[in-house]
Design a protein around this motif. Structure first.
Motif, PDB file in Angstrom:
ATOM      1  N   CYS A  72     -23.528 -31.896  22.035  1.00 41.66           N
ATOM      2  CA  CYS A  72     -22.286 -32.006  21.267  1.00 41.66           C
ATOM      3  C   CYS A  72     -21.188 -31.066  21.756  1.00 41.66           C
ATOM      4  O   CYS A  72     -20.101 -31.046  21.196  1.00 41.66           O
ATOM      5  N   ARG A  73     -21.473 -30.306  22.795  1.00 46.70           N
ATOM      6  CA  ARG A  73     -20.474 -29.352  23.293  1.00 46.70           C
ATOM      7  C   ARG A  73     -19.295 -30.085  23.905  1.00 46.70           C
ATOM      8  O   ARG A  73     -19.437 -31.156  24.482  1.00 46.70           O
ATOM      9  N   GLY A  74     -18.120 -29.479  23.756  1.00 44.18           N
ATOM     10  CA  GLY A  74     -16.906 -30.067  24.294  1.00 44.18           C
ATOM     11  C   GLY A  74     -16.322 -31.168  23.422  1.00 44.18           C
ATOM     12  O   GLY A  74     -15.383 -31.851  23.818  1.00 44.18           O
ATOM     13  N   LYS A  75     -16.855 -31.323  22.202  1.00 40.39           N
ATOM     14  CA  LYS A  75     -16.405 -32.390  21.307  1.00 40.39           C
ATOM     15  C   LYS A  75     -15.716 -31.854  20.058  1.00 40.39           C
ATOM     16  O   LYS A  75     -15.529 -32.580  19.094  1.00 40.39           O
ATOM     17  N   GLY A  76     -15.381 -30.552  20.049  1.00 46.53           N
ATOM     18  CA  GLY A  76     -14.655 -29.972  18.922  1.00 46.53           C
ATOM     19  C   GLY A  76     -15.530 -29.429  17.806  1.00 46.53           C
ATOM     20  O   GLY A  76     -15.011 -28.959  16.796  1.00 46.53           O
ATOM     21  N   VAL A  77     -16.848 -29.471  17.983  1.00 45.28           N
ATOM     22  CA  VAL A  77     -17.754 -28.988  16.935  1.00 45.28           C
ATOM     23  C   VAL A  77     -17.568 -27.484  16.725  1.00 45.28           C
ATOM     24  O   VAL A  77     -17.425 -27.019  15.597  1.00 45.28           O
ATOM     25  N   GLY A  78     -17.577 -26.726  17.805  1.00 44.16           N
ATOM     26  CA  GLY A  78     -17.431 -25.273  17.700  1.00 44.16           C
ATOM     27  C   GLY A  78     -16.109 -24.887  17.072  1.00 44.16           C
ATOM     28  O   GLY A  78     -16.055 -24.008  16.196  1.00 44.16           O
ATOM     29  N   GLU A  79     -15.046 -25.534  17.486  1.00 45.16           N
ATOM     30  CA  GLU A  79     -13.725 -25.232  16.924  1.00 45.16           C
ATOM     31  C   GLU A  79     -13.695 -25.524  15.426  1.00 45.16           C
ATOM     32  O   GLU A  79     -13.207 -24.712  14.631  1.00 45.16           O
ATOM     33  N   ALA A  80     -14.223 -26.660  15.025  1.00 44.04           N
ATOM     34  CA  ALA A  80     -14.249 -27.015  13.604  1.00 44.04           C
ATOM     35  C   ALA A  80     -15.126 -26.032  12.814  1.00 44.04           C
ATOM     36  O   ALA A  80     -14.763 -25.630  11.697  1.00 44.04           O
ATOM     37  N   LEU A  81     -16.255 -25.641  13.386  1.00 45.25           N
ATOM     38  CA  LEU A  81     -17.146 -24.687  12.734  1.00 45.25           C
ATOM     39  C   LEU A  81     -16.450 -23.341  12.553  1.00 45.25           C
ATOM     40  O   LEU A  81     -16.515 -22.723  11.479  1.00 45.25           O
ATOM     41  N   PHE A  82     -15.756 -22.886  13.585  1.00 47.79           N
ATOM     42  CA  PHE A  82     -15.011 -21.627  13.483  1.00 47.79           C
ATOM     43  C   PHE A  82     -13.882 -21.736  12.468  1.00 47.79           C
ATOM     44  O   PHE A  82     -13.642 -20.797  11.702  1.00 47.79           O
ATOM     45  N   ASN A  83     -13.185 -22.849  12.454  1.00 47.07           N
ATOM     46  CA  ASN A  83     -12.115 -23.020  11.470  1.00 47.07           C
ATOM     47  C   ASN A  83     -12.660 -22.955  10.051  1.00 47.07           C
ATOM     48  O   ASN A  83     -12.021 -22.395   9.158  1.00 47.07           O
ATOM     49  N   ASP A 116     -18.763 -19.086  29.180  1.00 47.80           N
ATOM     50  CA  ASP A 116     -18.199 -20.224  28.456  1.00 47.80           C
ATOM     51  C   ASP A 116     -17.823 -19.824  27.036  1.00 47.80           C
ATOM     52  O   ASP A 116     -16.776 -20.236  26.524  1.00 47.80           O
ATOM     53  N   ALA A 117     -18.656 -19.021  26.391  1.00 46.08           N
ATOM     54  CA  ALA A 117     -18.355 -18.557  25.034  1.00 46.08           C
ATOM     55  C   ALA A 117     -17.103 -17.691  25.030  1.00 46.08           C
ATOM     56  O   ALA A 117     -16.255 -17.819  24.144  1.00 46.08           O
ATOM     57  N   HIS A 118     -16.943 -16.843  26.035  1.00 47.48           N
ATOM     58  CA  HIS A 118     -15.758 -15.981  26.106  1.00 47.48           C
ATOM     59  C   HIS A 118     -14.495 -16.833  26.193  1.00 47.48           C
ATOM     60  O   HIS A 118     -13.503 -16.547  25.516  1.00 47.48           O
ATOM     61  N   ARG A 119     -14.523 -17.863  27.018  1.00 43.23           N
ATOM     62  CA  ARG A 119     -13.359 -18.757  27.131  1.00 43.23           C
ATOM     63  C   ARG A 119     -13.071 -19.435  25.790  1.00 43.23           C
ATOM     64  O   ARG A 119     -11.919 -19.545  25.373  1.00 43.23           O
ATOM     65  N   PHE A 120     -14.124 -19.880  25.122  1.00 42.45           N
ATOM     66  CA  PHE A 120     -13.968 -20.528  23.825  1.00 42.45           C
ATOM     67  C   PHE A 120     -13.345 -19.563  22.811  1.00 42.45           C
ATOM     68  O   PHE A 120     -12.394 -19.917  22.116  1.00 42.45           O
ATOM     69  N   TYR A 121     -13.870 -18.345  22.719  1.00 36.79           N
ATOM     70  CA  TYR A 121     -13.353 -17.381  21.751  1.00 36.79           C
ATOM     71  C   TYR A 121     -11.901 -17.033  22.053  1.00 36.79           C
ATOM     72  O   TYR A 121     -11.082 -16.903  21.130  1.00 36.79           O
TER      73      TYR A 121
END
Length: 149
Positions: free
Chosen positions: A93-104, A128-133
């Protein structure tokens, strides 16, 4: 996708996510019958006010998780802060906005708890996590240190 607070029945899915990467595979024990240490830790999380694991759910499947802890403090004029740890998104599910939605979702909870900031630590090997954060607006403002027993 929706979000909810984890319960004990979710532990196998959570540990599966925690163990499903190079670093996690060395740290976690995802087995058919989970070791008791995970159940004991989860009971501790549930017992501590302001501490929870938030799940991202797609259908009936846990596709992401993070632990959010609200920390009262005296520093910064008594400001509360939110600590995010144990962030994982299912590899499929990576790259599909899951992490962003979870953080929001976590940030929204932190704001509702009147926190003045959200903080996290991340392993230096997780590029990859650093870039995401960074994309989420987090800045590397401090150097983290740990004393492991």
């Amino acid at each position: 996708m929706h979000f909810r607070k984890a319960n004990e029945e979710d532990l196998p899915a959570i540990v599966r996510l925690l163990a499903d990467d190079e670093l996690g595979a060395k740290r976690e024990r995802y087995e058919e019958s989970l070791p008791d240490c995970y159940y004991k830790a989860f009971k501790g999380i549930e017992a501590q006010a302001g501490n929870q694991i938030i799940l991202a759910i797609d259908g009936q499947m846990v596709i992401g998780c993070l632990q959010l802890t609200i920390i009262p403090g005296l520093a910064r004029q008594g400001m509360k802060r939110a600590q995010i740890e144990g962030v994982r998104v299912d590899q499929r599910c990576r790259g599909k906005g899951v992490g962003e939605a979870l953080f929001n979702e976590a940030i929204s909870i932190a704001k509702s708890e009147e926190c003045g900031l959200v903080q996290l630590t991340t392993d230096k090997q997780r590029d990859d996590a650093h870039r995401f954060y960074n994309k989420m607006g987090f800045i590397a403002s401090h150097e983290g240190m740990k004393l492991i027993f």
